[in-house]
Design a protein around this motif. Structure first.
Motif, mmCIF file in Angstrom:
data_model
loop_
_atom_site.group_PDB
_atom_site.id
_atom_site.type_symbol
_atom_site.label_atom_id
_atom_site.label_comp_id
_atom_site.label_asym_id
_atom_site.label_seq_id
_atom_site.Cartn_x
_atom_site.Cartn_y
_atom_site.Cartn_z
ATOM 1 N N ASP A 154 2.060 -6.747 3.982
ATOM 2 C CA ASP A 154 1.180 -5.900 3.925
ATOM 3 C C ASP A 154 1.033 -4.993 2.902
ATOM 4 O O ASP A 154 1.860 -3.933 2.841
ATOM 5 C CB ASP A 154 1.184 -5.062 5.408
ATOM 6 C CG ASP A 154 -0.223 -4.131 5.728
ATOM 7 O OD1 ASP A 154 -1.127 -3.871 4.576
ATOM 8 O OD2 ASP A 154 -0.208 -3.638 6.713
ATOM 9 N N TRP A 155 0.215 -5.424 2.196
ATOM 10 C CA TRP A 155 0.159 -4.575 0.775
ATOM 11 C C TRP A 155 -0.106 -3.251 0.683
ATOM 12 O O TRP A 155 0.229 -2.390 -0.138
ATOM 13 C CB TRP A 155 -0.610 -5.197 -0.161
ATOM 14 C CG TRP A 155 -0.570 -6.782 -0.565
ATOM 15 C CD1 TRP A 155 -0.658 -7.969 0.192
ATOM 16 C CD2 TRP A 155 0.527 -7.222 -1.675
ATOM 17 N NE1 TRP A 155 -0.139 -8.808 -0.234
ATOM 18 C CE2 TRP A 155 0.332 -8.769 -1.172
ATOM 19 C CE3 TRP A 155 1.019 -6.781 -2.724
ATOM 20 C CZ2 TRP A 155 1.150 -9.600 -2.210
ATOM 21 C CZ3 TRP A 155 1.490 -7.603 -3.577
ATOM 22 C CH2 TRP A 155 1.732 -8.900 -3.501
ATOM 23 N N GLN A 156 -0.597 -2.784 1.691
ATOM 24 C CA GLN A 156 -1.136 -1.375 1.656
ATOM 25 C C GLN A 156 0.342 -0.443 1.952
ATOM 26 O O GLN A 156 0.187 0.641 1.202
ATOM 27 C CB GLN A 156 -1.834 -0.816 3.014
ATOM 28 C CG GLN A 156 -3.164 -1.754 3.145
ATOM 29 C CD GLN A 156 -3.876 -1.363 4.578
ATOM 30 O OE1 GLN A 156 -4.485 -0.607 4.874
ATOM 31 N NE2 GLN A 156 -3.685 -2.099 5.477
ATOM 32 N N GLY A 157 1.140 -1.158 2.492
ATOM 33 C CA GLY A 157 2.357 -0.343 2.882
ATOM 34 C C GLY A 157 3.156 0.111 1.505
ATOM 35 O O GLY A 157 3.850 1.081 1.450
ATOM 36 N N LEU A 158 2.862 -0.479 0.250
ATOM 37 C CA LEU A 158 3.343 -0.495 -0.808
ATOM 38 C C LEU A 158 3.440 1.100 -1.400
ATOM 39 O O LEU A 158 4.161 1.650 -2.180
ATOM 40 C CB LEU A 158 3.165 -1.689 -1.940
ATOM 41 C CG LEU A 158 3.564 -2.795 -1.827
ATOM 42 C CD1 LEU A 158 3.045 -3.784 -2.752
ATOM 43 C CD2 LEU A 158 5.023 -2.899 -2.040
ATOM 44 N N PHE A 159 2.058 1.505 -1.185
ATOM 45 C CA PHE A 159 1.879 2.679 -2.084
ATOM 46 C C PHE A 159 1.937 3.857 -1.265
ATOM 47 O O PHE A 159 1.929 4.991 -1.868
ATOM 48 C CB PHE A 159 0.471 2.470 -2.259
ATOM 49 C CG PHE A 159 -0.198 1.292 -2.738
ATOM 50 C CD1 PHE A 159 0.418 0.762 -3.824
ATOM 51 C CD2 PHE A 159 -1.003 0.410 -2.195
ATOM 52 C CE1 PHE A 159 0.184 -0.812 -4.078
ATOM 53 C CE2 PHE A 159 -1.354 -0.769 -2.468
ATOM 54 C CZ PHE A 159 -0.886 -1.387 -3.563
#
Lengths: 1188, 508
Positions: free
Chosen positions: A429-434
């Motif tokens: 879940d790419w959102q979690g990276l930021f």
């Protein structure tokens, strides 16, 4: 101590007996001014006995003098008309005997030091008496600085730091009035009592004693202006870097939208509706930020226009107001109507926000240490499906639309079919990276004291907030000192100095302004992969990706520093008793500096991923904005009487002001810096080096005259006139004049209202009318600037600017005319108070970019559009109720602030010609008479055609309705767009050149209602405050969702199928989209969203030119909850402290909304949600305050 | 003592007020120092020089926009083909695809809109209005210096209106300046018949000829207007009016007095390169210049940067430009003999690729470079754009002589370029129409890719009918002047309600 002065003065005058009355008047004046406890000596109520028959009053007094320590002072003639007296009393207080004797006569007396009793005639019929009292707040804490005065007189006292006061009153059966900033004024009937314990209730919209309108101080009671005030107390210790975010919902008539959670950015703040018609909304975030008209700020008397500062020097994008420590603020007043703003004339058209900072109050030095810390919580991520589930959803979609067609199914990308490939078999879940959890810290230290000669307050503040997106944050260090010096009885001086440093971390965000035309990024560019471009979850996250996406290029440098230096000296000189001269000189310097470095990705990993080489880049920007302000003003305040019952108060103010702004900016930048270890512009090859600097200056000279008059503080009239000359206008049109007038009537003081006194405490009606203006943004607007366009064959070339190339000698002020009718109403012993204002504001002649005919060679020119009229009409409403009786230990105050504003274009240039403009995200806005500014202009989306029977047929041709200028014949699964012009083709424009097509005005991004709902509770030592804010009837558009659908389902081809596979699928949960397989289930199955067919050719149906993605942007938000506990005084004293308090705050707790966006407030000024905006975090903080 | 203090205070007050009052008057008349403006600008020769330089830079940006110079002059004449991908929207205007000038998606702003040329006209008019009003002392009391600037502006105004006429037909002819009094109050202006405008241009040019001098053999003069370029342009204007005797005389002025010489074949490519050539009469500087800060900041996207990538890159493909793009305009050079040395040196055969057909790429503008070779950043093509050169004038003179019946001298004039190209003297039919066709074809060979041949076809249509026979234009299209471009009335009409569409395009 001043009361020692009193007897001395008296003795000097006592010799001249004939002047006793004069002396008395003199004394009473002094009593008023220094409000003293002179009467301690009068306590010795000596008792005497006496018996006499038929003697004169004078003789009685002589007897009493002989039997007591009292001495009497009088005119012989005073008693001439009194009849002789017979009296027989035993052991009675001497003065009560006198009282008995003069009862019913025109005589009165005062007891002075040494038991000297002075007789007088006339107005003072009743003997003075001295009362004592203690004023506490609803938490039982003493309140210092409360003004106490007897109704109908001029005498008054102020409470000390223990909340105590002593006041001599003339009528022991009368009433005293208590008032203080932040508390409800209260009237107390004395009923002949001498000792009082009074609770004042904190007030949200206080009747602040004094407000400053233009150059004049006015009392809240007698002003005719519409002004809302809050005390700094109400916003202290809330975790935000600037006060503008915190006044949201607390004042009526302003609309604050905190549209970014990025620490240090400015919210939008509009007073009584937007008046700006920006024709420049298609560019960067900066243009969107300037779409709305902002007010003028006046901080401790210094006018500042933050927009001017950001326009000319901003390198960092940091909010100018963040330089001011929230906890240094004493009060904030928002001045809204014409009588309030016209005196600010030139720049008051969009409202004025007046801020005063705290001063010393306490007699003995007081230290206050305040600290809070807390956590900002990572936002809820948007719902998304990952891993196997995403693959299943995508395959399912493909299968459904392929409908068994093997040719289509063969095109499915490997990424979806090869579920065993480790590169495509992940659930990221790419959102979690930021995002991250982040902390916020704040520490304040202040020292303050006040005595007769000097009054000071020094403060120190450190604020540190991390952003919830990585590599974002904001830190402030600020110092402020307020000093008041009493140099002589006639002269005092006030000196204010402030320094602050704002350090802002902005991740990879680079630009705030497009200085050289190359770097334009949008406000929502906060994360490296934003909005609609997030990859599918099946991709594996490489170590380079994580490094890249989290913005932690270890060599990236992005330093943004804003410094502010303010100093102001005010001299206050009493020329005569009624005439005061006030001179102020101030300087405010603000700098904005950025240093940026981005390494070249010459290292192997980066090159491998990006395939192109990125040169290193460094930039250094330096901006300085200097604001000089000089003002001289003469203030004449006179009270005189005519006849028995007419008291006139006149305040006449004349002022001259001079304001000069100088903005300088320098920038150096370069590509290809020799080494990634050098992070500044150094050693750059000549051809890759760029540098420029600029200088702008503007001045404003103003003359202001203000006259306030009232009769018995009941009938009020006010007029003002202001004339300004601005250097920003042409030679023939520099001067602008702005006049205003207001009237007020305190109805509740009328005799005929006597029978309402039981429930009506106060009622004032107000009306005002006047004009204010605005000057051009452009410092050199009248000049046709020639621009250095570039070089030809190595030689520099200069030509006129084609966008503003004509000299404009007639350019002049814009004007805003405003009418306002208001009512101030307090009911039930001030337990309910209402302030309501209805206004009609018409702004004309704003600067408008006119297109010039092509043959002139010039594209456009900006000048006053006399035909551009913007109307704002609305209602400001404030209701404060104290829900429980004052005696109840639980106190509960409710405040409702409601602002209703209806904004529309009343007239447009070029013969009311409608025009259209696309914003940055491609949403068209219509500018048309009768429509609100920035209204969206779209095709009307009405659902989905489920089957052929629903599709209209053109009766002329027998064909189904078409879209896209006949290029697409409508079929089931297509969206229903309303055919407005009934030509059986729907599109945004027509081939015949009609640019409106089937579009109609749709969403309105201007909220109709905004406001706040505040509840304050207190119980013993606990207090609780719940602040809610709301916005109602606002349309927003979810371009994030729009972009996701558009990216994935537009223009299918082999590569689009690849896009479909490789990008994150929008959440389809709950989306009843049209699918062929479901249609087979029978006609009863109704889809509610168009087909998402990845195989067939599309026709841009997901672009924002239809209302498909418009949503209701209304919200109701629990903005913050504060719970505090005040340690009981006894315990505090034991610890040798003066006060101790603990508190906890939950900020941004929850939002009730109708839309699908996570936070309908976090959309831009034009109502666009992009998915990339910095979310507003939820914060939890705890803190304590120690006084010692 | 009290009185004393009062006095001090009063004095202080008086000083404060007078200081503020006196200094304010000055400050409320603030003038910019970050940029110059009309009343300050026109006071020195240096400024006039900068304004004159802007003429050429502005012309450069006019011609370069969407490669319109090559679209107008070459693409419409059928010597090149644009296939798919990068240049898909240029397809419809090729003769092979129907020469539909009205459908040019995304190119309306350059091909159907002449606004950019009026920016240039405004600059010419500004110079012509302001410079005569300046005192001669600003030019070191040298009237020839001042006249030179007037000559340049007159030349440029004639050049741009002639350009507009060749592209769109009748222009809106403006010779006044617009300023302070005008905004908000500008009356519309109708189009003026092209012949009248051309006559005015002739007057301008004749005046300019008196103000300017010949190059005297200095090739660097070609970047700005000279007496040679004035006569070369005059020859073209006369020829457009079919006033061939005056055209011939103007050509002779250039040939005999201009100081120009044909570039030898061995260094033929110098004509367009950053090398100077004595053959060039008027060319636009487009080579890299380290003083150019537009180039640094905006790469090839700025309309003002000197060196550019996009403009010339339409001719180039992979092998020449290092994989920057894989599409180009492919030439079909049917006019050349195999032995033509121009064909050998200026064309490179390429295979079909990237959606393009097989064909030839033109190598006149092939000096591709990176400003930053290490990181392959900031690409540009280091060539100049030649607008008038001696070969053009020889061939125009040949045309003038041929139309007037002097076929012998016409062939002599024609042979200059043939000889250089190694294809020998003309030995074909001496019938007037054949000679004229041969002169036209020679222009096609010599000036290919220089943005002129379509105009040559229009000019010679009454004699050789190439539009009708080769490009298949209908008779109506020719009589209604459908070879001119339509105007984008949607964009232009708003400011000028008197504007009319070109007759052919109002019904096609």
């Amino acid at each position: 101590m001043p009361y020692f002065v009193l007897p001395k003065l008296f003795r000097a005058a006592a010799g001249a007996r004939r002047q006793i009355l004069l002396v008395m008047r003199f004394l009473s004046f002094f009593l008023t001014v220094v409000c003293m406890q002179t009467y301690a000596t009068g306590h010795a109520q000596e008792k005497v006995s006496l018996e006499c028959k038929d003697v004169s009053f004078k003789q009685v007094l002589t007897i009493i003098e002989s039997k007591s320590s009292y001495r009497f002072l009088y005119h012989d003639s005073s008693f001439s008309s009194l009849p002789n007296i017979s009296i027989d009393v035993r052991n009675k207080p001497a003065l009560s005997i006198v009282d008995q004797l003069i009862a019913g006569t025109y005589l009165h007396y005062r007891v002075l030091a040494n038991n000297l009793v002075v007789f007088g005639e006339g107005a003072y019929l009743v003997a003075d008496s001295t009362i004592h009292g203690k004023v506490t707040d609803d938490k039982g804490q003493p309140i210092a600085g409360v003004t106490v005065h007897e109704a109908g007189t001029k005498g008054g006292a102020v409470t000390n730091e223990r909340g105590e006061f002593t006041l001599r009153v003339k009528d022991a059966g009368g009433t005293i009035e208590l008032s203080s900033v932040g508390y409800i004024s209260q009237r107390v009937r004395l009923n002949n009592r001498l000792v009082f314990s009074i609770h004042l209730m904190a007030e949200d919209k206080s009747m602040q004693d004094v407000i400053v309108v233009g150059a004049q101080s006015q009392s809240m009671r007698t002003t005719t202006s519409a002004v809302s005030v809050i005390s700094g107390k109400q916003i202290e210790n809330l975790p935000a870097p600037s006060f503008d975010q915190l006044i949201q919902g607390r004042l009526s008539g302003i609309n604050v939208q905190v549209n970014s959670g990025e620490p240090g950015t400015a919210p939008s703040l509009v007073v009584r509706g937007n008046t700006r018609v920006s024709q420049n909304i298609g560019g960067s975030s900066l243009d969107a930020a300037r779409a709305l008209s902002g007010p003028l700020y006046v901080i401790d008397g210094i006018p500042v226009n933050p927009e001017d500062i950001t326009n000319s020097i901003d390198a960092t994008g940091t909010n100018y107001l963040a330089g001011l420590n929230v906890n240094d603020i004493e009060s904030i007043s928002v001045q809204k109507d014409a009588t309030a703003t016209a005196a600010w004339g030139s720049r008051g058209a969009n409202g004025v926000i007046y801020i005063t900072t705290k001063k010393g109050r306490s007699g003995k030095p007081e230290f206050r240490l305040n600290w809070y810390s807390g956590l900002s919580i990572k936002p809820d991520l948007l719902p998304t499906v990952t891993g196997q589930e995403e693959r299943r959803q995508k395959l399912d979609l493909l299968k459904a639309y392929a409908n068994g067609n093997m040719g289509l199914l063969r095109q499915i990308p490997q990424m979806l079919t090869d579920s065993l490939n480790p590169a495509f078999n992940n659930a990221t879940d790419w959102q979690g990276l930021f995002y991250r959890n982040a902390y916020v810290h704040n520490a304040d230290l202040s020292m303050a004291a006040a005595n007769e000669l000097v009054n000071y307050r020094l403060s120190l503040n450190y604020y540190n907030e991390e952003g919830i997106i990585r590599a974002f944050g904001y830190q402030r260090y600020s110092f402020r000192g307020n000093f008041d010096f009493k140099l002589s009885p006639k002269l005092n001086a006030q000196f204010i100095a402030g320094i602050s440093r704002n350090d802002r971390q902005r991740g990879r965000k680079f630009t705030n302004r497009s200085l050289n035309g190359t770097q334009v990024t949008t406000n929502d560019n906060n994360t490296p992969v934003s909005g609609a471009n997030i990859p599918a979850s099946m991709y594996r996250l490489t170590s380079f990706d994580s490094l890249n996406f989290t913005g932690l290029y270890d060599k990236l440098r992005n330093q943004n520093i804003n410094n502010q230096y303010t100093a102001s000296l005010t001299l206050n000189y009493k020329v005569f008793q009624d005439l005061t001269l006030i001179s102020q000189a101030s300087m405010d310097v603000s700098t904005s500096n950025k240093d940026y470095f981005q390494p070249s990705n010459i290292d192997a990993v980066a090159y491998q991923v990006q395939q192109t080489l990125q040169p290193s880049y460094a930039e250094s920007d330096r901006g300085t904005f200097t604001n000089y302000f000089l003002s001289n003003r003469l203030n004449y305040a006179k009270t005189f009487r005519t006849g028995e019952s007419f008291e006139h108060h006149v305040v006449l103010t004349a002022s001259q002001q001079f304001n000069r702004n100088i903005a300088t900016f320098a920038q150096a930048s370069g590509y290809n810096i020799p080494s990634n270890d050098i992070q500044v512009v150094s050693g750059v090859p000549q051809s890759s080096l760029g540098a420029n600097s600029s200088y702008q200056a503007a001045s404003l000279l103003s003359y202001v005259g203000q006259l306030q008059y009232d009769l018995n503080r009941k009938y009020i009239a006010y007029v003002s006139e202001r004339t300004d000359a601005s250097s920003r206008f042409g030679a023939r049109s520099k001067w602008g004049s702005f006049a205003a007038a207001g009237i007020g009537w305190v109805l509740s003081d009328e005799k005929f209202m006597d029978n309402t006194r039981g429930w009506l405490s106060y009622l004032k009606l107000r009306a005002s009318y006047g004009q204010s203006g605005n000057q051009s943004d452009d410092y050199y607007a009248p000049y046709n600037s020639y621009t250095l366009s570039g070089t030809y064959n190595g030689n520099p070339a200069i030509q006129p600017s084609y966008t503003n190339g004509l000299t404009k000698d007639n350019l002049t002020w814009t004007s805003t005319t405003q009418k306002d009718v208001g009512i101030d109403l307090n009911l039930f012993n001030n337990r309910v108070s209402i302030v309501a204002d209805v206004y009609d504001k018409l702004s004309k002649s704003d600067y408008f970019n006119f297109n010039l005919p092509f043959f002139t060679g010039y594209q456009s020119i900006s000048f006053n559009a006399t035909d551009l009229w913007v109307s704002n009409r609305g209602l400001d409403f404030t209701l404060i109720t104290h829900n429980l009786p004052a005696r109840n230990p639980l106190q509960w105050t409710t405040t409702l602030n409601l602002s209703y504003n209806k904004n529309l274009l009343a007239k447009l240039p070029n013969g009311n010609r409608t025009f259209l403009q696309d914003d940055y995200y491609g949403v068209t806005r219509i500018y048309s008479v009768g429509q609100p500014i920035y209204r969206m202009f779209q095709m009307q989306y009405q659902g989905v055609y489920n089957n052929y029977s629903e599709i209209p047929v053109n009766p002329l041709t027998g064909q189904y309705i078409t879209y896209f200028k006949h290029n697409h014949v409508v079929r089931p699964g297509d969206p229903i767009w309303k055919d407005q012009n009934r030509d059986y083709d729907v599109w945004s424009d027509e081939d015949n050149g009609d640019s409106h097509g089937d579009r109609v005005p749709t969403g309105n991004p201007n909220p109709l209602f905004t406001g706040g709902f505040v509840n304050d509770f207190s119980y013993k030592n606990f207090y609780l405050s719940v602040v809610c804010v709301f916005s109602w009837k606002r349309d927003i558009i979810n371009t994030f969702r729009e972009g996701q659908f558009d990216n994935i389902f537009d223009f299918p081809s082999v590569s689009a199928l690849y896009d479909f596979a490789s990008k994150r699928l929008p959440s389809l949960a709950g989306l009843n989209y049209w699918r062929p397989d479901q249609q087979l289930k029978g006609p009863g199955h109704q889809a509610s969203f168009p087909a998402l067919n990845p195989f067939v050719g599309h026709y841009y149906e997901f672009l924002p030119f239809s209302s498909m993605f418009n949503e209701d942007g209304s919200y109701f938000k629990i903005k913050n909850i504060v719970l505090g506990y005040r340690v009981p005084e006894a315990m505090v004293r034991r610890a040798k402290l003066n006060g101790l308090r603990f508190y906890g705050v939950i900020d941004n707790l929850t939002t009730f909304k109708r839309s699908s966006v996570p936070d309908p407030e976090a959309v831009d000024n034009l109502g666009v949600y992009t998915g990339g905006l910095f979310p507003l975090p939820r914060k939890f903080t705890i803190g304590l305050e120690i006084q010692f | 003592m009290k009185i004393h203090r009062l006095k001090i205070n009063t004095c202080l007050l008086a000083v404060c007020i007078t200081l503020a009052g006196a200094s304010c008057k000055k400050y409320i008349n603030e003038r910019p120092i970050s940029s110059t403006y009309d009343s300050k600008f026109w006071t020195s020769q240096q400024s006039v020089e900068q304004a004159a330089v802007a003429l050429y830079g502005q012309l450069r940006s006019c011609l370069r926009q969407d490669a319109s110079h090559f679209v107008f002059g070459d693409l419409t004449a059928g010597q090149f083909a644009t296939i798919y991908s990068t240049y898909w929207n240029y397809n419809t205007i090729q003769p092979s695809q129907g020469s539909n000038f009205s459908y040019v998606p995304y190119l309306e702003g350059s091909l159907k809109n002449w606004t950019r040329f009026y920016q240039l006209a405004a600059q010419c008019n500004l110079i012509l209005a302001r410079v005569p009003a300046m005192p001669l002392s600003a030019f070191s009391n040298d009237s020839t210096v001042r006249n030179r600037y007037l000559g340049e502006a007159l030349f440029m105004r004639a050049y741009l209106y002639f350009y507009i006429i060749r592209a769109w037909g009748d222009p809106v002819y403006i010779t006044k300046i617009y300023d302070n009094v005008d905004y908000g109050n500008i009356p519309p202006v109708a189009r003026t018949v092209e012949a009248d405008v051309l006559k005015a241009c002739i007057t301008d040019l004749q005046q300019a000829a008196g103000y300017l001098s010949f190059s005297g053999g200095d090739p660097s003069i070609a970047f700005r207007a000279s007496k040679g370029s004035v006569y070369a342009l005059l020859a073209h204007v006369y020829a457009w009016l079919h006033d061939y005797s005056n055209a011939h005389q103007a050509c002779q002025q250039v040939i005999t007095q201009g100081g120009y010489a044909l570039e030898p074949m061995s260094s033929y490519s110098n004509i367009w390169s950053d090398q100077l050539s004595r053959e060039n009469i008027f060319s636009i500087a487009m080579t890299f210049n380290s003083n150019d800060n537009n180039f640094l900041n905006a790469g090839d996207n700025s309309s003002w940067s000197e060196a550019h990538y996009d403009f010339f890159s339409i001719w180039l493909k992979d092998s020449a430009i290092d994989f920057r793009t894989s599409n180009c305009w492919v030439a079909n050079p049917t006019l050349y003999a195999d032995s033509d040395r121009r064909f050998v040196s200026m064309f490179h055969a390429i295979d079909a690729s990237g959606g393009d057909d097989a064909g030839y790429e033109l190598l006149k503008y092939a000096n591709f470079k990176y400003n930053n070779p290490a990181s392959k950043q900031q690409p540009y093509i280091n060539n100049n754009l030649v607008l008038l050169r001696l070969s053009d004038v020889y061939l125009l003179d040949a045309e003038a002589q041929a139309v007037q019946g002097d076929l012998g001298n016409a062939v002599l004039s024609l042979n200059h370029t043939r000889e250089r190209a190694g294809i020998g003297d003309y030995s074909g039919s001496m019938a007037q129409q054949d000679v004229l066709q041969e002169i036209l074809d020679e222009r096609g060979r010599e000036l290919i890719g220089e943005g002129t041949w379509f105009y040559d076809l229009i000019r010679t249509e009454p004699y050789v009918h190439n539009l009708q026979d080769v490009l298949n234009y209908s008779q109506t299209r020719i009589t209604e002047k459908g070879y001119y471009w339509p105007l984008d009335l949607n964009a232009l009409f708003q400011g000028d309600p008197l504007l009319t569409q070109n007759p052919y395009w109002s019904s096609h």
